[in-house]
Write a protein that holds these residues in place. Structure first.
Motif, PDB file in Angstrom:
ATOM      1  N   SER A  10      37.135  46.928  34.916  1.00  0.00           N
ATOM      2  CA  SER A  10      37.555  45.552  34.600  1.00  0.00           C
ATOM      3  C   SER A  10      38.326  44.946  35.773  1.00  0.00           C
ATOM      4  N   SER A  12      39.506  42.532  38.590  1.00  0.00           N
ATOM      5  CA  SER A  12      39.577  41.113  38.938  1.00  0.00           C
ATOM      6  C   SER A  12      40.344  40.975  40.243  1.00  0.00           C
ATOM      7  N   GLY A  14      41.378  38.269  43.738  1.00  0.00           N
ATOM      8  CA  GLY A  14      41.456  36.896  44.210  1.00  0.00           C
ATOM      9  C   GLY A  14      42.548  36.714  45.234  1.00  0.00           C
ATOM     10  N   THR A  18      43.178  31.599  43.236  1.00  0.00           N
ATOM     11  CA  THR A  18      41.717  31.580  43.202  1.00  0.00           C
ATOM     12  C   THR A  18      41.167  32.953  42.827  1.00  0.00           C
ATOM     13  N   LEU A  19      40.412  33.012  41.734  1.00  0.00           N
ATOM     14  CA  LEU A  19      39.802  34.261  41.291  1.00  0.00           C
ATOM     15  C   LEU A  19      38.423  34.386  41.935  1.00  0.00           C
ATOM     16  N   LYS A  22      35.545  38.869  38.912  1.00  0.00           N
ATOM     17  CA  LYS A  22      35.975  38.710  37.523  1.00  0.00           C
ATOM     18  C   LYS A  22      35.602  39.910  36.662  1.00  0.00           C
ATOM     19  N   GLU A  23      36.602  40.685  36.264  1.00  0.00           N
ATOM     20  CA  GLU A  23      36.440  41.793  35.304  1.00  0.00           C
ATOM     21  C   GLU A  23      35.192  42.623  35.596  1.00  0.00           C
ATOM     22  N   LYS A  58      44.198  41.827  40.908  1.00  0.00           N
ATOM     23  CA  LYS A  58      44.976  40.980  40.009  1.00  0.00           C
ATOM     24  C   LYS A  58      45.019  41.606  38.619  1.00  0.00           C
ATOM     25  N   GLU A  59      43.899  42.200  38.243  1.00  0.00           N
ATOM     26  CA  GLU A  59      43.805  42.948  36.988  1.00  0.00           C
ATOM     27  C   GLU A  59      42.807  44.082  37.182  1.00  0.00           C
ATOM     28  N   ASN A 217      28.786  34.556  42.046  1.00  0.00           N
ATOM     29  CA  ASN A 217      30.020  33.973  41.488  1.00  0.00           C
ATOM     30  C   ASN A 217      30.989  35.030  40.968  1.00  0.00           C
ATOM     31  N   GLY A 218      31.179  36.091  41.752  1.00  0.00           N
ATOM     32  CA  GLY A 218      32.169  37.108  41.410  1.00  0.00           C
ATOM     33  C   GLY A 218      31.746  38.091  40.340  1.00  0.00           C
ATOM     34  N   GLU A 219      30.494  38.053  39.946  1.00  0.00           N
ATOM     35  CA  GLU A 219      29.988  38.964  38.924  1.00  0.00           C
ATOM     36  C   GLU A 219      28.717  39.651  39.425  1.00  0.00           C
TER      37      GLU A 219
END
Length: 273
Positions: A10, A12, A14, A18-19, A22-23, A58-59, A217-219
């Motif tokens: 999971s 995340s 950035g 700004t991320l 994502k997960e 970030k996570e 897009n980050g995925e």
């Protein structure tokens, strides 16, 4: 050689507010070549930096053999992961040998000083990258391909199971691109090193990668062997580009032929293999 398993949980990532990633959940196959692909700004290099512990999540987390990489001592990480960033810069006047020797510093301490084993690993790295004859030359005097080989030699001297590279063929002509990618391919084939890299060249990525990770897009949009995931609709979604997917006549891997403007050659003048 110990096998290191890398995965994200999971995750995340950035910069400031700004991320970028994502997960994300991802497992990197051991002893294979994994290539991250995608359009500019999709998060490829950001993900690579997080795996190398150069960027704090970030996570979520990055795991190495089930342990959070953020909790491991820096020297322990440096003994397991070697990172070659994009366009690295060396101190002025440094020789090839001096640069490659720096790869052994994670293994040094006030108790364990430079040893014959260290020297042998440096010599081996120079030999693998075909730099023995250039070891006394200044990095500043080398061609782009030679410099890139010197940096790769430094990561080899580090003697890690995993090598991470951010666009290792950037700014190189096609001959030097193939030279570098062939070297990485041999390291994987002969020494079972796990190679993880970012690339902008989809066709070369298809030729060399066992595992392709397409990021949008980050995925993760798609992941798997190039021959299984590289389709015209995937390229359309990931790169926002129309193309035809053919077959590489030499290797049988996917070959992306983009639609674009350009002159057409009469059939009688087209080259043949």
């Amino acid at each position: 050689m110990m096998e290191d398993l890398i995965c994200t949980n999971s995750l995340s990532l950035g910069y400031k507010d700004t991320l970028v990633i994502k997960e994300l959940n991802l497992t990197i196959p051991k002893e294979k070549i994994t290539v991250f692909i995608g359009s500019n700004g999709c998060g490829k290099s950001t993900l690579l930096r997080a795996i190398a512990r150069l960027l704090k999540p970030k996570e979520g987390s990055v795991l190495l053999n089930g342990k959070e990489i953020a909790t491991l001592p820096s020297k322990e990480i440096a003994k397991k992961l070697a990172i070659l960033p994009q366009s690295p810069v060396s101190p002025e006047g440094l020789t090839v040998y001096q640069l490659v020797k720096q790869g052994r510093y994670p293994h040094q301490s006030w108790i364990k000083q430079w040893t014959e084993a260290d020297e042998q690993l440096v010599d081996r790295a120079l030999a693998l990258t075909k730099l023995k004859d250039l070891q006394d030359r200044s990095i500043d005097e080398l061609s782009g391909g030679q410099r890139q080989r010197a940096w790769i030699a430094m990561t080899l001297a580090q003697d890690t199971d995993v090598i991470l590279l951010d666009e290792p063929t950037t700014y190189l002509d096609i001959a030097h691109q193939i030279e570098i990618l062939d070297l990485l391919f041999d390291l994987n084939e002969k020494e079972k090193r796990t190679i993880i890299m970012v690339s902008h060249d989809l066709n070369l990525a298809c030729r060399y990668a066992h595992n392709l990770v397409a990021i949008k897009n980050g995925e993760i949009y798609a992941q798997g062997a190039p021959e299984h995931i590289v389709k015209s609709d995937m390229v359309q979604h990931v790169y926002d580009m129309q193309c035809t997917i053919s077959t590489d006549p030499l290797y049988g891997t996917p070959l992306c032929i983009p639609y674009s403007k350009g002159r057409k050659v009469e059939p009688s003048f087209k080259s043949t293999i």
